[in-house]
Design a protein around this motif. Structure first.
Motif, PDB file in Angstrom:
ATOM      1  N   LYS A  18      63.607  20.752  41.824  1.00 19.23           N
ATOM      2  CA  LYS A  18      62.841  21.177  40.648  1.00 19.23           C
ATOM      3  C   LYS A  18      61.544  20.388  40.447  1.00 19.23           C
ATOM      4  N   ILE A  19      61.265  19.378  41.272  1.00 16.20           N
ATOM      5  CA  ILE A  19      60.001  18.661  41.129  1.00 16.20           C
ATOM      6  C   ILE A  19      58.895  19.494  41.764  1.00 16.20           C
ATOM      7  N   PRO A  20      57.854  19.860  41.008  1.00 12.79           N
ATOM      8  CA  PRO A  20      56.787  20.709  41.544  1.00 12.79           C
ATOM      9  C   PRO A  20      55.642  19.865  42.119  1.00 12.79           C
ATOM     10  N   PHE A  21      55.272  20.139  43.346  1.00 15.17           N
ATOM     11  CA  PHE A  21      54.208  19.387  43.999  1.00 15.17           C
ATOM     12  C   PHE A  21      52.897  20.178  43.969  1.00 15.17           C
ATOM     13  N   ASP A  22      51.807  19.454  43.757  1.00 16.09           N
ATOM     14  CA  ASP A  22      50.477  20.062  43.816  1.00 16.09           C
ATOM     15  C   ASP A  22      49.909  20.006  45.230  1.00 16.09           C
ATOM     16  N   PHE A  23      50.284  18.974  45.965  1.00 14.24           N
ATOM     17  CA  PHE A  23      49.840  18.818  47.347  1.00 14.24           C
ATOM     18  C   PHE A  23      51.023  18.356  48.189  1.00 14.24           C
ATOM     19  N   ALA A  24      51.144  18.925  49.385  1.00  9.76           N
ATOM     20  CA  ALA A  24      52.170  18.507  50.339  1.00  9.76           C
ATOM     21  C   ALA A  24      51.479  18.166  51.652  1.00  9.76           C
ATOM     22  N   LEU A  25      51.686  16.940  52.136  1.00 13.13           N
ATOM     23  CA  LEU A  25      51.022  16.457  53.348  1.00 13.13           C
ATOM     24  C   LEU A  25      52.036  16.263  54.462  1.00 13.13           C
ATOM     25  N   PHE A  26      51.645  16.626  55.681  1.00 12.95           N
ATOM     26  CA  PHE A  26      52.468  16.406  56.875  1.00 12.95           C
ATOM     27  C   PHE A  26      51.659  15.568  57.860  1.00 12.95           C
ATOM     28  N   THR A  27      52.188  14.373  58.203  1.00  9.76           N
ATOM     29  CA  THR A  27      51.467  13.474  59.107  1.00  9.76           C
ATOM     30  C   THR A  27      51.821  13.720  60.568  1.00  9.76           C
ATOM     31  N   ASN A  28      53.091  13.691  60.898  1.00  7.62           N
ATOM     32  CA  ASN A  28      53.533  13.850  62.292  1.00  7.62           C
ATOM     33  C   ASN A  28      55.054  13.963  62.318  1.00  7.62           C
ATOM     34  N   LEU A  29      55.598  14.239  63.486  1.00 12.63           N
ATOM     35  CA  LEU A  29      57.056  14.253  63.677  1.00 12.63           C
ATOM     36  C   LEU A  29      57.356  13.588  65.010  1.00 12.63           C
ATOM     37  N   GLN A  30      58.132  12.505  64.958  1.00 12.92           N
ATOM     38  CA  GLN A  30      58.455  11.730  66.153  1.00 12.92           C
ATOM     39  C   GLN A  30      59.952  11.452  66.190  1.00 12.92           C
TER      40      GLN A  30
ATOM     41  N   GLN B 183      62.858  21.100  60.335  1.00 11.99           N
ATOM     42  CA  GLN B 183      63.231  21.982  59.232  1.00 11.99           C
ATOM     43  C   GLN B 183      63.418  21.187  57.939  1.00 11.99           C
ATOM     44  N   ALA B 184      63.971  19.983  58.073  1.00 10.13           N
ATOM     45  CA  ALA B 184      64.157  19.125  56.894  1.00 10.13           C
ATOM     46  C   ALA B 184      62.807  18.752  56.286  1.00 10.13           C
ATOM     47  N   LYS B 185      61.863  18.339  57.129  1.00  9.80           N
ATOM     48  CA  LYS B 185      60.535  17.976  56.637  1.00  9.80           C
ATOM     49  C   LYS B 185      59.837  19.175  56.000  1.00  9.80           C
ATOM     50  N   SER B 186      60.070  20.349  56.560  1.00  7.10           N
ATOM     51  CA  SER B 186      59.396  21.557  56.087  1.00  7.10           C
ATOM     52  C   SER B 186      59.815  21.950  54.675  1.00  7.10           C
ATOM     53  N   ILE B 187      60.955  21.453  54.213  1.00  4.28           N
ATOM     54  CA  ILE B 187      61.428  21.794  52.865  1.00  4.28           C
ATOM     55  C   ILE B 187      60.394  21.421  51.813  1.00  4.28           C
ATOM     56  N   LEU B 188      59.669  20.325  52.049  1.00  9.56           N
ATOM     57  CA  LEU B 188      58.664  19.879  51.068  1.00  9.56           C
ATOM     58  C   LEU B 188      57.689  20.994  50.722  1.00  9.56           C
ATOM     59  N   PHE B 189      57.321  21.800  51.717  1.00  7.03           N
ATOM     60  CA  PHE B 189      56.283  22.802  51.525  1.00  7.03           C
ATOM     61  C   PHE B 189      56.788  24.032  50.759  1.00  7.03           C
ATOM     62  N   THR B 190      58.092  24.081  50.531  1.00  8.83           N
ATOM     63  CA  THR B 190      58.655  25.134  49.676  1.00  8.83           C
ATOM     64  C   THR B 190      58.620  24.719  48.214  1.00  8.83           C
ATOM     65  N   LYS B 191      58.253  23.475  47.952  1.00 13.37           N
ATOM     66  CA  LYS B 191      58.283  22.931  46.602  1.00 13.37           C
ATOM     67  C   LYS B 191      56.904  22.878  45.956  1.00 13.37           C
ATOM     68  N   LEU B 192      55.918  23.484  46.599  1.00 18.06           N
ATOM     69  CA  LEU B 192      54.574  23.513  46.040  1.00 18.06           C
ATOM     70  C   LEU B 192      54.498  24.469  44.849  1.00 18.06           C
ATOM     71  N   ARG B 193      53.676  24.102  43.881  1.00 20.00           N
ATOM     72  CA  ARG B 193      53.374  25.035  42.800  1.00 20.00           C
ATOM     73  C   ARG B 193      52.701  26.283  43.380  1.00 20.00           C
ATOM     74  N   ALA B 194      52.545  27.316  42.566  1.00 21.86           N
ATOM     75  CA  ALA B 194      51.950  28.570  43.038  1.00 21.86           C
ATOM     76  C   ALA B 194      50.550  28.357  43.606  1.00 21.86           C
ATOM     77  N   ASN B 195      49.793  27.417  43.033  1.00 24.17           N
ATOM     78  CA  ASN B 195      48.441  27.124  43.511  1.00 24.17           C
ATOM     79  C   ASN B 195      48.387  25.845  44.348  1.00 24.17           C
ATOM     80  N   GLY B 196      49.542  25.387  44.818  1.00 19.85           N
ATOM     81  CA  GLY B 196      49.608  24.150  45.590  1.00 19.85           C
ATOM     82  C   GLY B 196      48.943  24.273  46.954  1.00 19.85           C
TER      83      GLY B 196
ATOM     84  N   LYS C 197      49.369  15.352  38.382  1.00 19.14           N
ATOM     85  CA  LYS C 197      49.253  15.907  39.719  1.00 19.14           C
ATOM     86  C   LYS C 197      50.212  15.132  40.617  1.00 19.14           C
ATOM     87  N   ILE C 198      50.989  15.861  41.410  1.00 17.18           N
ATOM     88  CA  ILE C 198      51.992  15.220  42.260  1.00 17.18           C
ATOM     89  C   ILE C 198      51.675  15.513  43.720  1.00 17.18           C
ATOM     90  N   VAL C 199      51.568  14.440  44.491  1.00 15.08           N
ATOM     91  CA  VAL C 199      51.236  14.539  45.914  1.00 15.08           C
ATOM     92  C   VAL C 199      52.427  14.032  46.717  1.00 15.08           C
TER      93      VAL C 199
END
Length: 486
Positions: free
Chosen positions: A186-198, A213-226, A103-105
């Motif tokens: 190509k790294i698939p994430f099971d969970f993607a967390l966003f803390t804040n933007l400052q 927009q750069a930070k948001s890229i992480l959320f495109t890398k979630l698995r189908a059930n992420g 599991k990748i967080v």
């Protein structure tokens, strides 16, 4: 692995005579090329990997991949449109079923990444999981720690760490630089967390919207059930939640807002105690670290570990032996009853949170703040950092984050010019050496006061010739033993 098996993932043609070449590894840093490797040339911000192609061939590289035309090479060369993507594709194919049993967080955001991942790691381990971590302080894989110079390592380093890991869960701090530079391709994430933007890294991203927009890229890398887990009390968190809703992503909203799926209720009289609303029940939680920002970090961690089966009513018991996070609000009490706090705060918002917490700990004393004002970090945030520090401090000591290859006198002149153009305040003291600034603060402080060393946290640094220390922890310990001489 045979070259033909790897190259087919790039959808390019390869002459048949090269098909059976055995590939032993894939790297993007010529320093690490070994015989039988593929070298992928990447045009970086500081160096262009295409300049090191011949060096890689000399070290035994069997194939070169790059974005520019190359002639007269002694090994095959494949030109691609995007070397970073090609690197990720090749590594994913080379290591094959690397991610199936883990599991990748991923945790992204300006502040709170390290503390949140350390909270998650501790809680999961108490519940019986084997947990690896990759982040700002370093990587810990199979219980073995390695220091790191980047929050998110290079692509080949990441894949190498994953390949070594026997952990059940890998926690990753994910930087905006790493996302833009496709280090997680190509790294698939099971969970993607966003803390804040400052306000930070605007020297690289230029605008806050680009940074978001750069930070948001992480959320495109979630698995189908992420699952996305978002601190939703800030404008940027709300914007991300709106975008995720449009994309129909499974999302957990954490925060004090009534719309939060994981609701946090603060005790107005404490920066350590809060409650979490679970269904119709309120579960009290005691944070081992002070400050509302750490309540946010811990609540994000609890929302995450719940998905792994950790019950909320076990959290307080699990946290009893939490040892803290290196360089994050580490506290010392010196023999003369002066408190010293070491914290990684390096944005105006994090400085405000840190010093606000200090003020509540030292209600009858003064605060003396020390942080780097010049160096390689984002120049656009300096004014805001100083404004927040002055708000909470009796004196602010400005130093530098960069002492190698620069003139101290020039840095001091630069700092003085910047400060004079923005402020007229006798509470500002400029001294480029962090150790001397700390010594001056010690002379001015009295019992009950607090000296706050910010911006470096766990990081080591080069000092000038005054004191034999290389980190804030060493600095405090040195003067703790030498205090009678101050």
């Amino acid at each position: 692995m045979k070259l033909i098996e790897l190259v087919k993932h790039l959808h390019v043609d390869l002459h048949p005579i090269y098909s059976n070449i055995n590939i032993t590894g894939i790297v993007e840093d010529s320093s690490y090329v070994l015989p039988g490797n593929i070298f992928v040339a990447i045009s970086g911000n500081d160096q262009d990997g295409h300049h090191f192609i011949q060096d890689s061939i000399n070290k035994g590289a069997r194939l070169i991949i790059g974005e520019h035309d190359q002639n007269n090479l002694s090994v095959p060369y494949i030109r691609v449109n995007d070397s970073r993507e090609a690197l990720g594709e090749l590594l994913y194919a080379f290591y094959q079923d690397l991610f199936k049993k883990k599991k990748i967080v991923g945790v992204t955001g300006t502040n709170g990444k390290t503390t949140t991942t350390y909270f998650i790691k501790h809680l999961l381990e108490k519940h019986g999981y084997k947990v690896g971590i990759i982040g700002t302080i370093g990587s810990e894989i199979n219980g073995i720690f390695q220091a790191s110079s980047n929050t998110t390592p290079s692509t080949s380093k990441l894949y190498n760490l994953f390949s070594q890991s026997n952990d059940d869960v890998i926690l990753m701090e994910v930087s905006s630089h790493g996302l833009v530079q496709k280090r997680m391709h190509k790294i698939p994430f099971d969970f993607a967390l966003f803390t804040n933007l400052q306000k930070d890294h605007l020297d690289y991203h230029e605008t806050m919207d680009n940074y978001f927009q750069a930070k948001s890229i992480l959320f495109t890398k979630l698995r189908a059930n992420g699952i996305s887990i978002v601190q939703g009390d800030t404008p940027w968190g709300k914007k991300l939640l709106k975008n995720l809703a449009i994309e129909n992503k499974k999302t957990i909203r954490v925060g004090r807002n009534l719309k939060s799926t994981f609701r946090v209720c603060l005790d107005n009289f404490s920066e350590r105690e809060f409650t979490i609303k679970e269904n119709d029940k309120f579960v009290p939680i005691a944070s081992p670290l002070p400050g509302n920002h750490n309540i946010e970090n811990l609540s994000m961690a609890i929302a995450t570990v719940q998905q792994f089966g950790v019950p909320i009513n076990a959290v307080n018991n699990y946290l009893k032996d939490f040892k803290g996070v290196p360089g994050r609000f580490e506290q010392y009490i010196l023999p003369n009853n002066i408190r010293v706090v070491i914290d990684y705060a390096h944005t105006s918002e994090s400085i405000d949170s840190c010093l606000r917490t200090v003020a509540r700990l030292t209600t009858s004393g003064n605060t003396f703040s020390i942080f780097g004002f010049t160096g390689k970090r984002d120049k656009k945030k300096r004014r805001f950092m100083l404004e927040k520090a002055l708000l909470w401090s009796k004196k602010v000591y400005l130093t530098t984050d960069e002492l190698h290859g620069v003139s101290i006198n020039e840095l001091k002149k630069e700092t003085t010019n910047i400060v004079d153009s923005l402020f007229s305040n006798e509470s500002i003291v400029i001294d480029m050496d962090r150790t001397i600034a700390f010594k001056k603060a010690l002379k001015n402080a009295q019992a009950g006061d607090c000296i706050v060393l910010m911006g470096m946290g766990h990081e080591s640094y080069p000092t000038t010739f005054y004191y034999p220390v290389k980190s804030d922890n060493e600095l405090v310990n040195y003067f703790n033993t030498k205090l009678t001489q101050v």
